[in-house]
Design an enzyme around this catalytic site. Structure first.
Site, short mmCIF file in Angstrom:
data_model
loop_
_atom_site.label_atom_id
_atom_site.label_comp_id
_atom_site.label_asym_id
_atom_site.label_seq_id
_atom_site.Cartn_x
_atom_site.Cartn_y
_atom_site.Cartn_z
CG HIS A 171 -23.67 7.88 41.73
ND1 HIS A 171 -24.23 6.65 41.96
CD2 HIS A 171 -22.77 7.68 40.73
CE1 HIS A 171 -23.71 5.74 41.16
NE2 HIS A 171 -22.82 6.35 40.39
CD GLU A 178 -31.28 -0.35 42.54
OE1 GLU A 178 -31.16 -0.94 41.46
OE2 GLU A 178 -30.30 -0.05 43.27
CG ASP A 233 -35.53 -3.04 42.33
OD1 ASP A 233 -34.57 -3.20 43.10
OD2 ASP A 233 -35.43 -2.69 41.15
CG ASP A 292 -27.15 9.57 46.90
OD1 ASP A 292 -27.33 8.40 46.57
OD2 ASP A 292 -26.04 10.04 47.21
CG ASN A 301 -27.37 6.30 40.42
OD1 ASN A 301 -27.74 7.32 40.99
ND2 ASN A 301 -27.40 5.12 40.99
NE ARG A 355 -53.64 1.04 53.37
CZ ARG A 355 -54.65 0.39 52.78
NH1 ARG A 355 -55.20 -0.65 53.39
NH2 ARG A 355 -55.08 0.77 51.58
#
Length: 521
Positions: free
Chosen positions: A384, A414, A371, A388, A379, A403
């Site tokens: 915004h 997010e 997160d 993005d 934002n 990996r």
């Protein structure tokens, strides 16, 4: 005339002059036709045929959009093209497909209404209809796309408004505009106030095509009553492209147009840069009349191969459906697989991947919940669009650290998910720290050169794939449970200050799957 008759569409879409433009555009959209014939509603009383008084095509739609012309309540008779070139059937042999192609080229048209000797409308000839009848074989296999492609391609950046795309079509009299990106950072088109590039004004090379907008698209946008001035090309362009190379044969171009049901193909060079465009018109113009006459007999035989053509079409439809399914499983912003893709892939992917990996820790599965810290502030502070861009950058950095046997997903908002197979408990912590540092060590830089420090918090859960509890449950085969534990660890990481990796204790995971283990150790 017999070959020509096969190319005539005997049921053209028609309407009357008092029909509104809105209704005609909706009709064209439903029927997927590029033109409508306008008939005189007062022309027939039982003894007199209805008279053709005009035509309305996709090009007329683009012209109206470019001129910002209002369509509500406007009758089609006010905006139709009134001077319509027509063809009257001759009883002699002086008419054939070559004659029609010559008319198309001379008058720059794509629709030709056909009447019989009594003045009755027989149908309409289009390039699509002619190309369906004439399926060139040998001579089209010998000629290359580079010989006939159009190198003067009108193109525009992804940020251009759809209204300006329509203006480009009208100014340069083209049926499409290629949406492209420059490979040179920092360079902008000379006409930056309008935000468009054209072959005449832009010398940035190479330009990489990423999408296309056509006249038919414009018709659909108008039919949906979209705000074309605010709508960006990147939002509505047809993508991904299915380009063709200059050294491909015209036969390959013809087949690809048939398979994909398109009227044009973008041509790209070896490095993926825009090289040109090939259209139905350029394909037809490439047909030498003498070669066409020599091929007629072979082409008639080809028309009998309908069964094999249907099978080929079925294969293309299956491939198309697979492509659409792939697009439905991809996050549009970051390009990562989305939550739905993860939920569909896990049941099949985990056992298969675990069986393939032969390392010491081949039986372990690790799931990270990731997160972005304080993303709402980004934002709220920078907007915004910048948010993005931050998410796209984070996705890119995570992928660059991927990996073997490791998959990333955008789970929503997010939040991202990392699923790794064949990694042991000790290595899992190192991998989590490696991902965290990839984000934290370097700030995100906006287009205005503003540095934004970004960090992530991570919660991890690890379990053996092949371990079996006293209840006969395979611990690592319940990804939903692992996700719950990873989420719990994620919230713990946030409570302890963020920008950290936190693992759920393995004892808690074991108890979830086996409340009464036979061996507590």
């Amino acid at each position: 005339m017999s070959s020509l008759r096969q190319a005539i569409n005997p049921q053209p879409i028609t309407t009357t002059a008092d029909t509104t433009v809105e209704a005609v555009i909706a009709l064209m959209s439903r029927a997927r036709t590029s033109g409508v014939l306008i008939l005189d509603s007062q022309g027939g009383n039982g003894t007199q045929r209805e008279q053709l008084i005009g035509i309305f095509t996709e090009r007329d739609v683009v012209r109206m959009i470019a001129a910002s012309q209002e369509i509500k309540g406007v009758a089609i008779g006010e905006v139709m093209t009134k001077k319509v070139l027509t063809l009257t059937e001759s009883l002699t042999d002086d008419q054939d497909i070559v004659t029609v192609l010559t008319l198309f080229r001379q008058h720059r048209i794509r629709h030709l209404p056909v009447f019989d000797a009594n003045g009755t409308l027989m149908g309409i000839l289009t390039q699509q209809g002619i190309r369906t009848v004439l399926k060139p074989i040998d001579f089209m296999r010998l000629r290359r796309v580079a010989e006939v492609m159009i190198t003067r391609v009108i193109h525009a950046p992804v940020s251009t408004s759809v209204l300006n795309i329509a203006k480009l079509m009208a100014i340069y009299n083209v049926s499409c505009v290629v949406i492209a990106q420059s490979d040179h950072q920092g360079l902008t088109p000379p006409d930056s106030t309008w935000g468009v590039w054209s072959a005449d004004s832009c010398q940035i090379k190479p330009v990489r095509p990423v999408g296309i907008i056509t006249e038919r698209d414009m018709l659909q946008f108008r039919n949906l009553e979209l705000d074309l001035e605010r709508l960006r090309a990147s939002t509505v362009m047809s993508a991904p492209l299915f380009p063709i190379t200059p050294d491909a044969s015209l036969w390959e171009a013809h087949q690809q147009m048939q398979r994909r049901r398109v009227h044009r193909l973008v041509v790209v060079a070896n490095e993926g840069e825009l090289g040109g465009i090939i259209t139905q018109t350029s394909l037809l113009q490439a047909l030498d009349p003498m070669e066409m006459y020599a091929e007629i007999e072979v082409l008639q035989e080809l028309l009998q191969q309908s069964e094999s053509e249907r099978e080929a079409l079925l294969k293309q439809l299956i491939a198309r459906n697979k492509l659409l399914e792939s697009l439905a499983l991809t996050d549009e912003l970051t390009g990562l697989p989305n939550r739905r893709a993860m939920e569909q892939a896990l049941p099949q992917m985990l056992p298969h991947s675990a069986a393939q990996e032969k390392s010491v820790y081949s039986d372990y599965i690790c799931l990270f919940a990731i997160d972005v810290d304080f993303f709402k502030r980004v934002n709220d502070t920078y907007g915004h669009p910048t948010g993005d861009e931050v998410l796209k950058e984070i996705a890119g950095r995570l992928q660059r650290k991927a990996r073997a046997n490791s998959w990333f997903y955008r789970y929503g908002g997010e939040e991202f998910i990392c699923l790794t197979v064949g990694i042991g408990p000790e290595t899992a912590w190192e991998y989590g720290e490696e991902l965290r540092e990839a984000i934290a060590q370097e700030p995100f830089i906006t287009g205005e050169e503003v540095e934004i420090p970004i960090t992530i918090s991570m919660g991890g859960a690890i379990a053996p794939l092949s371990g079996v509890t006293s209840a006969g449950v395979k611990i690592g085969q319940d990804p939903q449970a692992l996700l719950e534990f990873a989420d719990r660890a994620l919230y713990q990481a946030k409570r302890e200050g963020r920008n950290r990796v936190q693992f759920c204790p393995y004892s808690e995971i074991l108890c979830k799957f086996d409340p009464n283990p036979l061996d507590a150790g």
